[in-house]
Design a protein around this motif. Structure first.
Motif, PDB file in Angstrom:
ATOM      1  N   PHE A 172     -19.412 -49.146   0.065  1.00  7.68           N
ATOM      2  CA  PHE A 172     -17.977 -48.876   0.083  1.00  7.68           C
ATOM      3  C   PHE A 172     -17.392 -48.889  -1.324  1.00  7.68           C
ATOM      4  O   PHE A 172     -16.446 -48.141  -1.621  1.00  7.68           O
ATOM      5  CB  PHE A 172     -17.267 -49.862   1.001  1.00  7.68           C
ATOM      6  N   SER A 176     -15.385 -45.518  -3.299  1.00  8.96           N
ATOM      7  CA  SER A 176     -13.963 -45.771  -3.550  1.00  8.96           C
ATOM      8  C   SER A 176     -13.258 -44.651  -4.321  1.00  8.96           C
ATOM      9  O   SER A 176     -12.038 -44.497  -4.186  1.00  8.96           O
ATOM     10  CB  SER A 176     -13.782 -47.101  -4.287  1.00  8.96           C
ATOM     11  N   GLU A 182     -12.876 -43.863   2.486  1.00  4.96           N
ATOM     12  CA  GLU A 182     -13.216 -44.656   3.660  1.00  4.96           C
ATOM     13  C   GLU A 182     -13.990 -43.754   4.619  1.00  4.96           C
ATOM     14  O   GLU A 182     -13.407 -42.878   5.265  1.00  4.96           O
ATOM     15  CB  GLU A 182     -11.965 -45.192   4.342  1.00  4.96           C
ATOM     16  N   ILE A 203     -17.337 -53.867   8.030  1.00  3.02           N
ATOM     17  CA  ILE A 203     -16.268 -52.951   8.421  1.00  3.02           C
ATOM     18  C   ILE A 203     -15.126 -53.711   9.087  1.00  3.02           C
ATOM     19  O   ILE A 203     -13.939 -53.486   8.794  1.00  3.02           O
ATOM     20  CB  ILE A 203     -16.824 -51.856   9.359  1.00  3.02           C
ATOM     21  N   ARG A 206     -13.288 -56.146   6.556  1.00  3.08           N
ATOM     22  CA  ARG A 206     -12.398 -55.441   5.628  1.00  3.08           C
ATOM     23  C   ARG A 206     -11.328 -54.619   6.355  1.00  3.08           C
ATOM     24  O   ARG A 206     -10.563 -53.915   5.713  1.00  3.08           O
ATOM     25  CB  ARG A 206     -13.238 -54.526   4.722  1.00  3.08           C
ATOM     26  N   LEU A 208     -11.451 -51.928   8.268  1.00  2.00           N
ATOM     27  CA  LEU A 208     -11.610 -50.507   8.034  1.00  2.00           C
ATOM     28  C   LEU A 208     -11.655 -49.737   9.352  1.00  2.00           C
ATOM     29  O   LEU A 208     -12.036 -50.279  10.381  1.00  2.00           O
ATOM     30  CB  LEU A 208     -12.903 -50.253   7.241  1.00  2.00           C
ATOM     31  N   THR A 210     -13.582 -47.105   9.661  1.00  2.00           N
ATOM     32  CA  THR A 210     -14.934 -46.525   9.716  1.00  2.00           C
ATOM     33  C   THR A 210     -15.653 -46.955  10.980  1.00  2.00           C
ATOM     34  O   THR A 210     -15.552 -48.104  11.416  1.00  2.00           O
ATOM     35  CB  THR A 210     -15.752 -46.979   8.490  1.00  2.00           C
TER      36      THR A 210
END
Length: 352
Positions: A172, A176, A182, A203, A206, A208, A210
């Protein structure tokens, strides 16, 4: 209980950390898809580790975990159940620490992998029944007074999934500055389940959006367990030729709750995708990379059909040099009854 000398332990951890500090991170390769506008594929090249595969990260984590639990000391024999790549990497770290290492492998493991284990000073213990390697490793550990490092149990807990130079943090961070930083999807395989557990937890930690897809050989129990948690093993029958991923029984490190989707991939599809990607890159990759790529192709086609833009990230798990006598030998593939050319054409069209 015999305690491990703290001075030796501190030096062992220092050696492993110094080895990591001497290595750069693995590359992230961007692959343009001219026929799939708006979707970009990225390949995190884990074959660039010193021992040539994704398992280098796992082996480092397993050794640190075992050291910090004082399961390994200066005279400990380290034993592992492995089809090859994990054992290659663990032999490397055992040599770094001056420890004896024994790999318990199923008969038929690729000869170049066995040679790589021996190159790093490892010993080979072959078992005819591929489902009996773990039992044999435990028995050897008891007989030698050694430590069974047990990747299939400890893979999901040995790596700090919140961020400590793990594969998810690295992936990740490298994404960036990309147009779609993402990823829409990350795709990986499952052998122990440790990589998918690390990525899936990261995932969520954080926060996210995703999603995680795990690509699994058709002759593996993991995708069956994902669909029906009551399924814990496979009976007698054919097994996948793709080394390093897929299992006949559900291992303790497999965490289906952090996975958003699983794709069952045939051996022919894996080999075809592997051969097409190797041609596109100008260098050989291993079979499990083909498994990942086939699942990526399905996801990318779905995204393109729905007009969705974004990025898809997967792994080059290892190089293809170790498979010259198998996956890259047309006669061997024909003997296995694998019609890989049709799948290769599909992936070549995607990449070209």
């Amino acid at each position: 209980m015999t305690r491990v000398d703290r001075a030796w332990l501190a030096d062992a951890v220092r050696r492993i950390e110094a080895d990591y500090n001497r290595s750069s991170d693995t590359h992230l390769i961007r692959v343009e898809l001219p026929r799939r506008a708006g979707v970009t594929l990225y390949l995190k090249d884990e074959s660039s580790h010193p021992t040539g595969s994704l398992k280098h990260r796992l082996a480092r984590s397993l050794f640190l975990y075992s050291l910090c639990n004082e399961w390994i000391g200066p005279s400990t024999t380290v034993i592992e159940s492995s089809s090859g790549s994990t054992a290659v990497s663990e032999a490397y770290f055992a040599k770094l620490l001056g420890l004896r290492f024994v790999a318990v492998v199923p008969a038929g493991t690729a000869t170049p992998k066995l040679e790589a284990i021996r190159f790093y000073g490892g010993e080979i213990h072959t078992v005819d029944d591929p489902t009996a390697t773990t039992e044999a490793a435990r028995r050897l550990a008891a007989e030698t007074g050694g430590h069974f490092i047990d990747q299939f149990t400890y893979a999901e807990r040995a790596t700090d999934w919140r961020g400590n130079n793990n594969i998810a943090e690295s992936m990740f961070a490298q994404m960036s500055r990309e147009p779609h930083p993402e990823p829409t999807w990350v795709v990986c395989g499952a052998g122990t389940g440790g990589t998918s557990a690390t990525i899936g937890r990261f995932i969520r930690y954080r926060r996210l959006d995703t999603r995680l897809c795990v690509a699994d050989p058709e002759c593996s129990v993991f995708h069956r367990c994902y669909a029906d948690p009551a399924v814990r093993g496979l009976g007698p029958g054919p097994r996948s030729v793709i080394e390093g991923i897929g299992r006949a029984c559900v291992e303790p490190s497999f965490m289906p709750t952090v996975i958003d989707r699983m794709e069952a991939v045939s051996d022919a599809q894996s080999i075809g995708a592997m051969r097409a990607l190797s041609a596109a890159l100008g260098r050989r990759v291993g079979g499990s990379t083909g498994t990942n790529l086939w699942a990526c192709a399905d996801i990318i086609d779905e995204m393109a059909a729905s007009g969705e833009e974004g990025s898809v990230v997967t792994l080059i798990c290892d190089g293809g040099e170790r498979y010259a006598q198998t996956y890259y030998d047309d006669a061997w593939l024909e003997r296995q009854g694998l019609d890989w050319r049709g799948p290769a054409e599909r992936i070549a069209a995607l990449l070209g």
